[in-house]
Design a protein around this motif. Structure first.
Motif, mmCIF file in Angstrom:
data_model
loop_
_atom_site.group_PDB
_atom_site.id
_atom_site.type_symbol
_atom_site.label_atom_id
_atom_site.label_comp_id
_atom_site.label_asym_id
_atom_site.label_seq_id
_atom_site.Cartn_x
_atom_site.Cartn_y
_atom_site.Cartn_z
ATOM 1 N N LEU A 141 -4.898 1.293 7.285
ATOM 2 C CA LEU A 141 -3.658 1.632 8.360
ATOM 3 C C LEU A 141 -3.829 0.784 9.387
ATOM 4 O O LEU A 141 -2.645 0.267 9.978
ATOM 5 C CB LEU A 141 -3.740 3.031 8.835
ATOM 6 N N PRO A 142 -4.877 0.396 10.064
ATOM 7 C CA PRO A 142 -5.175 -0.268 11.292
ATOM 8 C C PRO A 142 -4.866 -1.798 11.063
ATOM 9 O O PRO A 142 -4.956 -2.706 11.785
ATOM 10 C CB PRO A 142 -6.439 -0.127 11.936
ATOM 11 N N ALA A 168 -6.949 3.099 -2.178
ATOM 12 C CA ALA A 168 -6.061 1.842 -2.274
ATOM 13 C C ALA A 168 -6.670 0.782 -1.226
ATOM 14 O O ALA A 168 -7.059 0.962 -0.050
ATOM 15 C CB ALA A 168 -4.611 2.065 -1.840
ATOM 16 N N SER A 169 -6.545 -0.630 -1.297
ATOM 17 C CA SER A 169 -6.773 -1.485 -0.487
ATOM 18 C C SER A 169 -5.754 -1.912 0.373
ATOM 19 O O SER A 169 -4.705 -1.377 0.111
ATOM 20 C CB SER A 169 -7.387 -2.841 -1.162
ATOM 21 N N VAL A 170 -5.770 -2.723 1.263
ATOM 22 C CA VAL A 170 -4.758 -3.460 2.060
ATOM 23 C C VAL A 170 -3.696 -3.952 1.153
ATOM 24 O O VAL A 170 -2.557 -3.673 1.481
ATOM 25 C CB VAL A 170 -5.345 -4.338 3.207
ATOM 26 N N GLU A 171 -4.136 -4.587 0.272
ATOM 27 C CA GLU A 171 -3.151 -5.246 -0.635
ATOM 28 C C GLU A 171 -2.189 -4.457 -1.170
ATOM 29 O O GLU A 171 -0.936 -4.594 -1.504
ATOM 30 C CB GLU A 171 -3.701 -6.527 -1.280
ATOM 31 N N VAL A 199 0.024 -2.522 1.041
ATOM 32 C CA VAL A 199 1.315 -3.510 1.307
ATOM 33 C C VAL A 199 2.290 -3.518 0.117
ATOM 34 O O VAL A 199 3.418 -3.411 0.279
ATOM 35 C CB VAL A 199 0.852 -4.566 1.779
ATOM 36 N N GLU A 200 1.757 -3.681 -1.082
ATOM 37 C CA GLU A 200 2.675 -3.674 -2.319
ATOM 38 C C GLU A 200 3.506 -2.290 -2.471
ATOM 39 O O GLU A 200 4.809 -2.212 -2.626
ATOM 40 C CB GLU A 200 1.960 -3.785 -3.557
ATOM 41 N N LEU A 201 2.862 -1.143 -2.053
ATOM 42 C CA LEU A 201 3.584 0.170 -2.028
ATOM 43 C C LEU A 201 4.615 0.197 -0.915
ATOM 44 O O LEU A 201 5.748 0.579 -1.232
ATOM 45 C CB LEU A 201 2.692 1.270 -1.744
ATOM 46 N N LEU A 202 4.249 -0.446 0.297
ATOM 47 C CA LEU A 202 5.429 -0.519 1.196
ATOM 48 C C LEU A 202 6.521 -1.141 0.740
ATOM 49 O O LEU A 202 7.808 -0.921 1.482
ATOM 50 C CB LEU A 202 4.628 -0.930 2.675
ATOM 51 N N GLU A 203 6.148 -2.510 0.491
ATOM 52 C CA GLU A 203 7.504 -3.198 -0.146
ATOM 53 C C GLU A 203 8.289 -2.592 -1.017
ATOM 54 O O GLU A 203 9.325 -2.994 -0.933
ATOM 55 C CB GLU A 203 6.472 -4.687 -0.494
ATOM 56 N N HIS A 204 7.329 -2.194 -1.961
ATOM 57 C CA HIS A 204 8.313 -1.283 -2.940
ATOM 58 C C HIS A 204 9.133 -0.240 -2.713
ATOM 59 O O HIS A 204 10.474 -0.150 -2.665
ATOM 60 C CB HIS A 204 7.346 -0.786 -4.073
#
Length: 455
Positions: A79-80, A136-139, A142-147
């Protein structure tokens, strides 16, 4: 069949909640500035829905528990991260602590069986737009957030639409139907589908939840070669191993062995390519697989390697919150090699640095119990009980019972379990109800004339 020590850890030390002070449940988050870290509303679903509706934003819900190492890793490391900052103002953010009684209403609406679970919801109809389960990793986050943003804006391709349908069914607890929908989405998806790793992980979780451990293990073997990202490979291998460990007796050893070999190859991926907590989860499954296959020497050797990896990883981070991510697995690794004392210094340090957290003393109690230091185990457990809240108290009291039984106090052990059961009966979330069933069975066995110490 999962091994007994895993169940003991789950219900005694590793599942104990922490006592970090929450925000007032009615506290509203302030609007995030673009580029800032997300600010969470704490344990107030109704308030979060109102804010999401008023701001016309999707609602991201992080469902977590203080005992969950993957949850703590997300909080401390994901998150940070600067990659998450651009999304802060594009969502309303809600954190649901499953150990808190106030979260029961949300958990009845969205039954949770994996920690952490992240949901993206449409606030108008409360429909699930995206879902991620487990570490989950950062990547991957981020994929979830974009989706989730694409879904909220109606900008999805066919495979993405199928994933939304599957996620909605899984979030409702309809795992058999969800598995079919995940399989359909994967068939329609292109080879370079960004959501493939998340979809495969969710498929395996739904198959496991539906009791389909053989199809789950086979699906992991089938999908692993299709995954390009190292962290997706590790995440799927670890999730598939959980199913392989639940395979029925009989001809399952060969299937479990095939997945163990594939998971072992994933473990050899470059260290810089994989989040340490994800890699540690893979170690956990591989150690237990070797134990289940009767390879005790191999299990000990791998657990020793695991413990070295955990110590090195903890030494590379700075804050107490980052270090405590590894504490639960430290306990598992130390117990697997039969040297509980080896993890004691790290847990003692965590207790000093996190005085409001009941996880370190509870885990210390577990280690002291395994080492036969019963007086110290009882004192550490008492410190944990003084800090524990909600569902966490059930698990601390269960460990208290084990310590008293080891001291020869069967009546006291039974009384501790009775207290845990009484407190558990006031809980309404799915996880607490499952724990309650286990505690009732444990007390019945303890009160039987032939009962022996649970530890």
């Amino acid at each position: 069949m999962r091994l007994a020590w895993t169940s003991l850890l789950l219900f005694s030390a590793l599942s104990v909640g922490c006592a970090t002070v929450p925000k007032d449940p009615g506290t509203r988050s302030t609007a995030s500035v673009t580029g800032s870290m997300p600010e969470f509303i704490e344990n107030d679903y109704a308030a979060a829905l109102r804010e999401a509706k008023s701001r016309h934003l999707p609602l991201l819900v992080k469902v977590w528990a203080p005992w969950c190492h993957a949850c703590r890793s997300m909080q401390a490391n994901v998150l940070p991260h600067p990659s998450v900052a651009p999304f802060a103002a594009r969502y309303v953010w809600l954190a649901i602590d499953t150990d808190e009684p106030v979260s029961a209403g949300f958990l009845q609406r969205f039954p949770i069986d994996t920690w952490p679970t992240v949901l993206v919801l449409d606030p108008e109809g409360e429909a699930v737009l995206a879902r991620s389960v487990g570490g989950a990793s950062v990547e991957q986050f981020v994929e979830l957030l974009e989706h989730g943003l694409r879904a909220s804006q109606g900008q999805l391709v066919d495979s993405d639409k199928g994933l939304v349908l599957a996620d909605a069914r899984a979030a409702a607890g309809a795992h058999a139907e969800a598995a079919l929908a995940y399989q359909d989405a994967l068939k329609k998806a292109p080879a370079d589908w960004p959501s493939r790793g998340r979809a495969v992980t969710s498929l395996l979780k739904s198959l496991g939840a539906a009791g389909e451990s053989v199809p789950c293990t086979e699906a992991a073997l089938d999908e692993l070669p299709r995954l390009r990202a190292a962290e997706d490979q590790v995440r799927v291998a670890a999730t598939g191993l959980a199913c392989a460990l639940d395979l029925p007796e009989g001809d399952s050893a060969a299937l479990r062995s095939r997945l163990s070999l594939a998971a072992g190859r994933a473990l050899q991926l470059p260290p810089e390519a994989v989040d340490p907590d994800l890699r540690s989860s893979l170690y956990e499954g591989l150690v237990e697989a070797r134990q289940m296959d009767g390879d005790e020497a191999g299990a000990i050797a791998l657990a020793e390697e695991w413990l070295v990896f955990l110590e090195r990883s903890a030494g590379q981070v700075r804050t107490a919150q980052q270090k405590t991510v590894f504490d639960g697995h430290r306990v598992m690794a130390a117990l697997s090699i039969g040297r509980p004392e080896q993890a004691v210094p790290a847990l003692e340090q965590s207790e000093r640095e996190l005085p409001g957290d009941d996880n370190p003393p509870a885990r210390l109690a577990m280690l002291y119990l395994a080492a036969g230091r019963l007086d110290e185990a009882l004192k550490a457990n008492d410190r944990a009980l003084a800090l524990a809240r909600g569902a966490a108290r059930m698990r601390v009291l269960s460990l208290h019972s084990d310590i008293l039984m080891a001291r020869g106090d069967r009546a006291g052990a039974s009384e501790s379990l009775a207290r845990a059961i009484a407190e558990g009966r006031t809980a309404s979330d799915l996880n607490s109800r499952r724990q309650l069933v286990w505690l009732e069975k444990k007390r019945k066995a303890l009160d039987a004339p032939e009962a022996v110490p649970a530890h």
